[in-house]
Motif scaffolding. Structure first.
Motif, mmCIF file in Angstrom:
data_model
loop_
_atom_site.group_PDB
_atom_site.id
_atom_site.type_symbol
_atom_site.label_atom_id
_atom_site.label_comp_id
_atom_site.label_asym_id
_atom_site.label_seq_id
_atom_site.Cartn_x
_atom_site.Cartn_y
_atom_site.Cartn_z
ATOM 1 N N TYR A 3 25.912 153.165 -11.255
ATOM 2 C CA TYR A 3 25.741 151.778 -11.684
ATOM 3 C C TYR A 3 25.737 151.699 -13.203
ATOM 4 O O TYR A 3 25.445 152.672 -13.898
ATOM 5 N N ILE A 4 26.041 150.524 -13.705
ATOM 6 C CA ILE A 4 25.937 150.217 -15.125
ATOM 7 C C ILE A 4 24.954 149.067 -15.295
ATOM 8 O O ILE A 4 25.052 148.049 -14.596
ATOM 9 N N TRP A 6 26.572 146.334 -12.896
ATOM 10 C CA TRP A 6 27.826 146.637 -12.202
ATOM 11 C C TRP A 6 27.653 147.839 -11.276
ATOM 12 O O TRP A 6 27.023 148.823 -11.652
ATOM 13 N N LYS A 7 28.226 147.744 -10.100
ATOM 14 C CA LYS A 7 28.293 148.883 -9.181
ATOM 15 C C LYS A 7 29.657 149.530 -9.355
ATOM 16 O O LYS A 7 30.693 148.879 -9.203
ATOM 17 N N MET A 8 29.656 150.816 -9.671
ATOM 18 C CA MET A 8 30.903 151.525 -9.948
ATOM 19 C C MET A 8 31.599 151.935 -8.655
ATOM 20 O O MET A 8 30.961 152.227 -7.646
ATOM 21 N N ALA A 42 34.811 148.585 -10.947
ATOM 22 C CA ALA A 42 33.416 148.182 -10.822
ATOM 23 C C ALA A 42 33.320 146.780 -10.241
ATOM 24 O O ALA A 42 34.264 145.994 -10.321
ATOM 25 N N GLU A 43 32.148 146.486 -9.679
ATOM 26 C CA GLU A 43 31.879 145.195 -9.034
ATOM 27 C C GLU A 43 30.609 144.594 -9.626
ATOM 28 O O GLU A 43 29.561 145.252 -9.669
ATOM 29 N N ILE A 56 36.481 144.812 -11.555
ATOM 30 C CA ILE A 56 37.392 145.466 -12.483
ATOM 31 C C ILE A 56 38.110 146.569 -11.718
ATOM 32 O O ILE A 56 37.481 147.325 -10.967
ATOM 33 N N VAL A 57 39.419 146.646 -11.872
ATOM 34 C CA VAL A 57 40.210 147.703 -11.241
ATOM 35 C C VAL A 57 40.915 148.492 -12.339
ATOM 36 O O VAL A 57 41.703 147.925 -13.106
ATOM 37 N N ASN A 58 40.609 149.786 -12.441
ATOM 38 C CA ASN A 58 41.303 150.666 -13.373
ATOM 39 C C ASN A 58 42.564 151.188 -12.698
ATOM 40 O O ASN A 58 42.491 151.834 -11.645
#
Length: 417
Positions: free
Chosen positions: A204-205, A221-223, A238-239, A336-338
Motif C-alpha cells: 500500500y501507499i 493506494w492499494k498496489m 494501483a487502486e 493507475i495502470v503501468n
C-alpha cells in the motif's frame, strides 16, 4: 527581489514536484529553485521547468553560500522535491529558520537501513535486515535467517531502482554482485547493499502532509503487482482506496507512528507499507511528494491532491490545521495502470493508443517514452514507457477498463524498431 512574505523555495523541483511551483504561483507566491547538484541527473532533466522560477540557485556543496543566496529572497517556506533533495532541504531549512524537519534525523529519512532501525528503536514494529559490503556476510545472514525469499536493494535510491527479489543463495549472490559497486538511478554509489526479509501481504501507499507535527492523509493506494520480464512483483499499478476502512485505519495509524519516529513534522511524505498477518510493516518513507504524477488522478478523484495540501501546509498553515482531521471523500474511483514493454529498441508508435483512449474511464496518460525515443524492457519504475490513469463514478467501470488495459498491453501495443 520578491517580498519577504511571498516567496517559497523548492529543492530539486523535478518529476512530480515540477507541478508544485505553478500551484504556489496560483496562490500569489514566487518560487526560487535550488539545484542540489551542478548537473541534473539524466532521469530528471527533462522534467525541470525553469520558467516557473524567479531564480535558480545551483548548490556546489557550500551550504553557507547557498543559504546566503536563498536568504536574499526572504522565503517563507522550503520543500524538498525529490528523494535526493531531502538531506539538503533539511539543512537549508534549518539554517534559514523555516518550518523544517530538522537535521537530527536527516540520515534516517534518506538511508533505508537507518530508516528501519530508527523506526524499530522508537518501538514501531519493523522488519529484519542487514547492511553488507561483502557476499559472505550476506549469505551467512541469509542462512541464519532461515532462507526463503529476501529483498536486496540499494541503501539510498528511489522507485524500484535496483530492487531484487531472491529465492535461494544463488539468486542472493547474483543480486548482490549486480548491485555492489554500481551507481543508483539517482547517481549515488552503491558501496553497500541492503538485504531485508520479504514481507508477505498486500502493498500500500499512504501519502501525507504534515505541519508542526500534525499529519493529514491525502490519499491511500492499494498496489497491484505482476510477474513479467523475469521480474517478481513488478508494480503493475494501483487502486485508490477510501480514507477509512479496516485496512486503511491500520495503515494510517502505523504511518503516523513512522512519521513521528523519523521526525517528519512538516511537509509531504510518501510511505510504502505492507499489510502482513502481523499488521502493517514499513517498506520505506520519502519525505517528499509522491512521484509518478499520482496527483493527477488523485486531484480528479478527490478534488485536491497531496500537492495542494503541501502548498496549504507551507503558506496557509491556519487553513491546514482547521482541515487536518477532515477525511477525504472519493468523488470518482481511480486506478493507475503501468504499461509493461516486452522489448527494447526505438519506439516507432503505440498502434492501439486510440483504442486505449476510447475506454469509458480513460482520464489521462503520462508518457515516459514517446515515438522516436529509446524504449527499454520494463523491469522497474524507471522503465515503464507510460502510465494510464482511469477515473469514473462507478468502480466496476474502472475495474473493467483496468483489466482491458492490461489485456491490450504486450507485443501488439508497441511498434519497436
Amino acid at each position: 527581489m520578491t517580498t519577504a512574505s511571498r516567496t517559497v523555495v523548492i529543492v530539486d523541483a523535478f518529476a512530480s514536484a515540477r507541478c508544485l511551483a505553478p500551484l504556489f504561483r496560483a496562490r500569489g507566491y514566487d518560487c526560487v529553485h535550488v539545484q542540489s547538484t551542478p548537473t541534473i541527473p539524466a532521469a530528471y532533466a527533462p522534467s525541470f521547468q525553469p520558467q516557473d522560477f524567479v531564480d535558480n540557485i545551483v548548490h556546489d556543496g557550500d551550504v553557507a553560500e547557498t543559504v546566503a543566496a536563498i536568504a536574499r529572497h526572504a522565503p517563507v517556506g522550503l520543500l524538498a522535491g525529490i528523494e535526493r533533495a531531502v538531506v539538503l532541504a533539511d539543512e537549508l531549512g534549518e539554517e534559514l529558520g523555516l518550518p523544517t524537519n530538522g537535521t537530527a534525523l536527516s540520515a534516517a529519512r534518506r538511508d533505508k537501513f537507518l530508516m528501519i532501525e530508527t523506526v524499530r528503536e522508537a518501538g514501531v514494529p519493523g522488519i529484519e535486515q542487514i547492511l553488507v559490503s561483502d557476499a559472505d556476510t550476506l549469505l551467512s545472514w541469509y542462512e541464519q535467517s532461515g532462507g526463503g525469499r529476501v529483498v536486496l536493494k540499494p541503501v539510498s535510491s528511489a522507485g524500484s531502482d535496483g530492487v531484487h527479489f531472491c529465492d535461494g543463495p544463488a539468486e542472493v549472490r547474483k543480486a548482490f554482485e549486480a548491485l555492489i559497486g554500481t551507481r543508483s538511478a539517482l547517481g549515488q554509489d552503491n558501496h553497500a547493499v541492503l538485504a531485508q526479509e520479504y514481507l508477505v501481504g498486500g502493498e500500500y501507499i499512504v501519502n501525507t502532509v504534515s505541519r508542526d507535527g500534525r499529519h493529514h492523509v491525502t490519499d491511500i493506494w492499494k498496489m497491484h503487482h505482476l510477474s513479467a520480464n523475469g521480474v517478481k512483483d513488478l508494480p503493475a499499478g494501483a487502486e485508490l482506496m477510501s480514507r477509512h476502512g479496516e485496512e486503511q485505519d491500520q495503515l494510517a495509524e502505523h504511518t503516523f507512528q513512522v512519521l513521528d519516529a523519523l521526525g517528519i513534522r512538516n511537509g509531504p511524505a510518501h510511505t510504502e507499507l505492507k499489510l502482513t498477518p502481523q499488521g502493517p510493516r514499513l517498506v520505506e518513507t520519502g519525505a517528499r511528494v509522491c512521484g509518478a504524477d499520482v496527483h493527477v488522478p488523485t486531484g480528479a478523484a478527490l478534488g485536491e491532491s497531496q500537492l495542494d495540501w503541501a502548498v496549504d501546509a507551507c503558506v496557509d498553515p491556519e487553513r491546514f490545521q482547521k482541515r487536518c482531521d477532515t477525511p477525504y471523500e472519493v468523488r470518482r474511483h481511480a486506478r493507475i495502470v503501468n504499461m509493461v514493454s516486452p522489448g527494447a529498441g526505438t519506439l516507432v508508435s503505440y498502434p492501439r493508443m486510440e483504442e486505449l483512449r476510447a475506454l469509458e474511464s480513460f482520464h489521462d496518460v503520462l508518457y515516459r517514452v514517446r515515438p522516436g525515443a529509446p524504449v527499454h524492457r520494463s523491469v522497474d519504475d524507471w522503465t515503464f514507457p507510460l502510465r494510464v490513469y482511469l477515473l469514473h463514478p462507478t468502480a466496476a467501470t474502472v475495474a473493467r477498463d483496468a483489466l482491458t488495459t492490461r489485456y491490450m498491453d504486450g507485443e501488439g501495443f508497441y511498434e519497436i524498431d
